[in-house]
Write an enzyme that holds these catalytic residues in place. Structure first.
Site, PDB file in Angstrom:
ATOM      1  N   GLU A   1      -5.842   1.568  25.566  1.00  0.00           N
ATOM      2  CA  GLU A   1      -6.214   1.405  27.572  1.00  0.00           C
ATOM      3  C   GLU A   1      -5.567   1.598  28.620  1.00  0.00           C
ATOM      4  O   GLU A   1      -4.490   1.161  28.186  1.00  0.00           O
ATOM      5  CB  GLU A   1      -7.167  -0.243  27.247  1.00  0.00           C
TER       6      GLU A   1
ATOM      7  N   CYS B   1      -6.720  -0.721  37.039  1.00  0.00           N
ATOM      8  CA  CYS B   1      -6.073   0.406  36.044  1.00  0.00           C
ATOM      9  C   CYS B   1      -7.801   1.024  36.408  1.00  0.00           C
ATOM     10  O   CYS B   1      -7.994   2.335  36.460  1.00  0.00           O
ATOM     11  CB  CYS B   1      -6.326   0.184  34.497  1.00  0.00           C
TER      12      CYS B   1
HETATM   13  P1  NAD Z   1       3.559  -0.767  30.811  1.00  0.00           P
HETATM   14  O1  NAD Z   1       3.710   0.398  29.639  1.00  0.00           O
HETATM   15  O2  NAD Z   1       4.947  -0.064  31.407  1.00  0.00           O
HETATM   16  O3  NAD Z   1       3.716  -1.930  29.845  1.00  0.00           O
HETATM   17  C1  NAD Z   1       3.450  -2.204  28.779  1.00  0.00           C
HETATM   18  C2  NAD Z   1       3.834  -3.300  27.929  1.00  0.00           C
HETATM   19  O4  NAD Z   1       3.752  -2.216  27.265  1.00  0.00           O
HETATM   20  C3  NAD Z   1       4.255  -4.581  27.790  1.00  0.00           C
HETATM   21  O5  NAD Z   1       4.080  -5.189  28.203  1.00  0.00           O
HETATM   22  C4  NAD Z   1       6.132  -3.840  28.087  1.00  0.00           C
HETATM   23  O6  NAD Z   1       6.962  -4.686  27.756  1.00  0.00           O
HETATM   24  C5  NAD Z   1       5.178  -2.605  26.823  1.00  0.00           C
HETATM   25  N1  NAD Z   1       6.042  -1.516  26.380  1.00  0.00           N
HETATM   26  C6  NAD Z   1       7.147  -0.752  26.681  1.00  0.00           C
HETATM   27  N2  NAD Z   1       7.440   0.172  25.828  1.00  0.00           N
HETATM   28  C7  NAD Z   1       7.244  -0.780  24.800  1.00  0.00           C
HETATM   29  C8  NAD Z   1       6.999   0.293  23.409  1.00  0.00           C
HETATM   30  N3  NAD Z   1       7.672   1.405  23.412  1.00  0.00           N
HETATM   31  N4  NAD Z   1       6.152   0.601  22.024  1.00  0.00           N
HETATM   32  C9  NAD Z   1       5.362  -1.020  22.860  1.00  0.00           C
HETATM   33  N5  NAD Z   1       5.623  -1.637  23.655  1.00  0.00           N
HETATM   34  C10 NAD Z   1       6.485  -1.132  24.696  1.00  0.00           C
HETATM   35  O7  NAD Z   1       2.747  -0.879  31.660  1.00  0.00           O
HETATM   36  P2  NAD Z   1       2.865  -1.428  32.738  1.00  0.00           P
HETATM   37  O8  NAD Z   1       3.334  -1.516  34.232  1.00  0.00           O
HETATM   38  O9  NAD Z   1       2.770  -2.902  32.735  1.00  0.00           O
HETATM   39  O10 NAD Z   1       1.165  -1.804  33.563  1.00  0.00           O
HETATM   40  C11 NAD Z   1       0.843  -0.471  34.055  1.00  0.00           C
HETATM   41  C12 NAD Z   1      -0.241   0.449  33.524  1.00  0.00           C
HETATM   42  O11 NAD Z   1      -1.003  -0.064  32.626  1.00  0.00           O
HETATM   43  C13 NAD Z   1      -0.936   1.479  34.256  1.00  0.00           C
HETATM   44  O12 NAD Z   1      -1.008   2.570  33.211  1.00  0.00           O
HETATM   45  C14 NAD Z   1      -2.453   1.151  34.432  1.00  0.00           C
HETATM   46  O13 NAD Z   1      -3.238   1.463  35.051  1.00  0.00           O
HETATM   47  C15 NAD Z   1      -2.524   0.196  33.040  1.00  0.00           C
HETATM   48  N6  NAD Z   1      -3.662  -0.428  32.507  1.00  0.00           N
HETATM   49  C16 NAD Z   1      -4.836   0.094  32.313  1.00  0.00           C
HETATM   50  C17 NAD Z   1      -5.722  -1.310  31.743  1.00  0.00           C
HETATM   51  C18 NAD Z   1      -6.697  -0.594  31.393  1.00  0.00           C
HETATM   52  O14 NAD Z   1      -7.472  -1.453  30.541  1.00  0.00           O
HETATM   53  N7  NAD Z   1      -7.053   1.092  30.770  1.00  0.00           N
HETATM   54  C19 NAD Z   1      -5.698  -1.573  32.385  1.00  0.00           C
HETATM   55  C20 NAD Z   1      -4.397  -2.776  32.984  1.00  0.00           C
HETATM   56  C21 NAD Z   1      -3.495  -1.557  32.848  1.00  0.00           C
END
Ligand code: NAD
Length: 531
Positions: free
Chosen positions: A251, A285
């Site tokens: 997502e 998002c």
């Molecule tokens: P992010 O990708 O920076 O982090 C998300 C999570 O992934 C965090 O818990 C982080 O610690 C973890 N993470 C980081 N590197 C990783 C790795 N290599 N392996 C596994 N996990 C890892 O995203 P963010 O900045 O926290 O969130 C914002 C993004 O999320 C935006 O792009 C937003 O659109 C998206 N989002 C999507 C939805 C949806 O349902 N489509 C909902 C909410 C947010």
């Protein structure tokens, strides 16, 4: 279409940190510290979750419902406290925190009412096998690993964890490093409900840490990963999932279009655009990041929006003053929004309201940008900030072409009084969902699947599809009648091959003549066998 390759994150923090310092994004106040869990801790928790799941998978739906009912009751009884927790952890207003709570409650209501029905074995046609019956069964996968972003601290945990456990799984949930302060309180909600119903609290465990902790969860051996976050990290998760062939739901981000036709109810469209750009200060998002307004109503739309946005108050949500728009949760997000707005203005866009970061604190002003176009990064990269970017379009044709000129495809909306036109436009937008004359309401209709296409990821949460995505969808064929006629293929009979080809014609030919030929071929083959 350009590649959605820009991750929203800052560089990962130093690996040697053993705690995360949690601060209130709106005030900078230190809220507390949580541990950074390493790979060994993740592994230990997975083993405990596996043990808990072995018992849980045998529970009835009535037993699972009792746990979820307790969680829902807990959320309702403590709604003010939980909204304040969200406000402090994510910097959003209490009203926006309530917007987070509502779909959480609705998702639980839906699961209580419909999960059993959606996961009941389903009889399907057995086709030619008239002597057999066929059905689909939904078995739990085991342990679901959930990785969350920071924009909805409670919803991001509960939205996947509730269907995971309703389907008989355990869940290990890695929360975001930017909203980890809530984790202990959310863990308490699960613990209380599970303990009260006599189940192991190891069934749902929240995990804290930075990216490497999430990466450890991906490769730990969990049975499925539900990753919600940026596209850059989504790709990393997908790559890391290869070794264990762990299935993944992604997502990811969005750059959702909103189309406002010349016959739209403008008041309705403007207010939905405000909700779509300012809720959680745009850190949503499915935010309405690109607003295409027909030329005939463009100026009126902009004037109405500007009148409202110009009056909005911004500041710390839990301070003395009532505010409309809160803070940016992640410090680096202010820089991203500033870069995109500055770039647009440098290329000819006009910020008719706002357009700047606040001189103090982690805020970006509620902003209206006009005269934007697709040469600007703000119309291509995810903004994730309180910015209404409005582009004038000639007609339906141009609006649809621009809406689809995008590397993402999460959600979308269209405003028109003409039902047929709304349906026609909706059909042509490439996205996981389209809402006509409303914003994001598909998320409140929990029977609907939620997810994206293109750079917004794949797989679905919510509804029957989401629940079944937490399952091994198993095909079972059994005897319909009490007799059993063994299929004897060996030793191979002389006429077997020719008979089979005759049978194919008989069954699948599109013409009567073809079928008759099949019959003849079968007859000949059998005769040859007799000779
Ligand atoms: P992010 O990708 O920076 O982090 C998300 C999570 O992934 C965090 O818990 C982080 O610690 C973890 N993470 C980081 N590197 C990783 C790795 N290599 N392996 C596994 N996990 C890892 O995203 P963010 O900045 O926290 O969130 C914002 C993004 O999320 C935006 O792009 C937003 O659109 C998206 N989002 C999507 C939805 C949806 O349902 N489509 C909902 C909410 C947010």
């Amino acid at each position: 279409m350009d590649s959605p390759s820009t991750p929203l994150t800052l560089a990962p923090p130093p690996q040697e940190r053993t705690t995360i310092r949690c601060t209130d994004p709106a005030t900078g106040e230190l809220l507390g510290e949580v541990p950074v869990m390493d790979g060994a801790e993740v592994q230990a928790r997975l083993e405990r979750a596996r043990a808990a799941q072995l018992a849980w998978r045998e529970t009835s739906f009535a037993q699972r419902r009792r746990v979820v009912r307790r969680i829902l009751d807990h959320v309702l009884e403590h709604s003010d406290e939980l909204c304040r927790m969200i406000a402090r952890d994510a910097g959003k207003t209490l009203e926006n925190a309530a917007v987070e709570l509502w779909p959480v409650c609705e998702a639980m209501r839906w699961n209580l009412a419909h999960a059993e029905k959606a996961l009941r074995p389903q009889k399907v046609s057995s086709g030619l096998l008239v002597h057999k019956s066929a059905r689909v069964e939904y078995h739990p996968l085991g342990v679901i690993g959930v990785i969350c972003p920071w924009n909805f601290p409670l919803q991001n945990v509960l939205a996947p964890a509730i269907p995971a456990i309703m389907a008989g799984n355990a869940a290990l949930v890695k929360v975001s490093e930017w909203t980890s302060w809530s984790a202990a309180r959310i863990q308490q909600i699960f613990d209380e409900a599970l303990r009260a119903e006599g189940h192991s609290v190891d069934l749902v465990q929240l995990i804290t840490g930075y990216g490497p902790t999430g990466a450890a969860l991906v490769t730990s051996g969990v049975d499925k990963i539900v990753f919600t976050g940026s596209i850059g990290n989504g790709k990393r998760v997908l790559q890391a999932s290869v070794d264990n062939l762990t299935p993944v739901i992604l997502e990811l981000g969005g750059k959702d279009p909103m189309i406002v036709c010349d016959d739209a109810d403008l008041e309705q469209a403007v207010h939905n655009a405000l909700v779509g750009t300012l809720t959680s200060a745009g850190q949503l998002c499915m935010a309405a990041e690109r607003i295409y307004v027909f030329a005939a109503v463009h100026d009126e739309f902009v004037a109405m929006a500007a009148r409202i946005v110009g009056q909005l108050r911004q500041g710390a949500p839990l301070g003395d003053q009532r505010v409309d728009v809160g803070a940016m949760t992640m410090p680096g997000q202010v820089d991203i929004v500033e870069r995109l707005v500055d770039d647009a203005v440098a290329r000819g866009a006009r910020a008719i309201v706002g357009g700047k970061r606040s001189p103090t604190g982690q805020f970006f002003q509620p902003t209206i940008l006009v005269d934007v176009d697709h040469s600007m990064a703000i119309m291509r990269e995810e903004t994730f900030g309180p910015v209404m970017a409005i582009m004038r379009v000639r007609d339906e044709h141009e609006a649809i072409a621009l809406a689809n000129d995008c590397a993402y495809g999460l959600s979308s909306s269209v405003f028109t009084r003409d039902h047929a036109r709304g349906e026609r436009i909706a059909r042509q937008i490439v996205a996981g969902s389209t809402v006509i004359n409303d914003f994001a309401m598909h998320y409140m209709a929990q029977d609907l699947p939620f997810g994206g296409v293109r750079g917004s990821g794949f797989g679905r949460l919510n509804g029957p599809e989401g629940l079944r995505g937490m399952c091994n969808v198993k095909a079972v064929v059994s005897d319909r009648l009490p007799f059993h006629n063994a299929l004897k293929m060996y030793p191979v009979q002389p006429a077997a091959y020719d008979t089979a080809r005759g049978v194919f014609k008989l069954l699948y030919s599109g013409s009567l003549v073809g079928r008759a030929r099949g019959l003849v071929d079968i007859g000949r083959a059998l005769l040859r066998r007799r000779r």
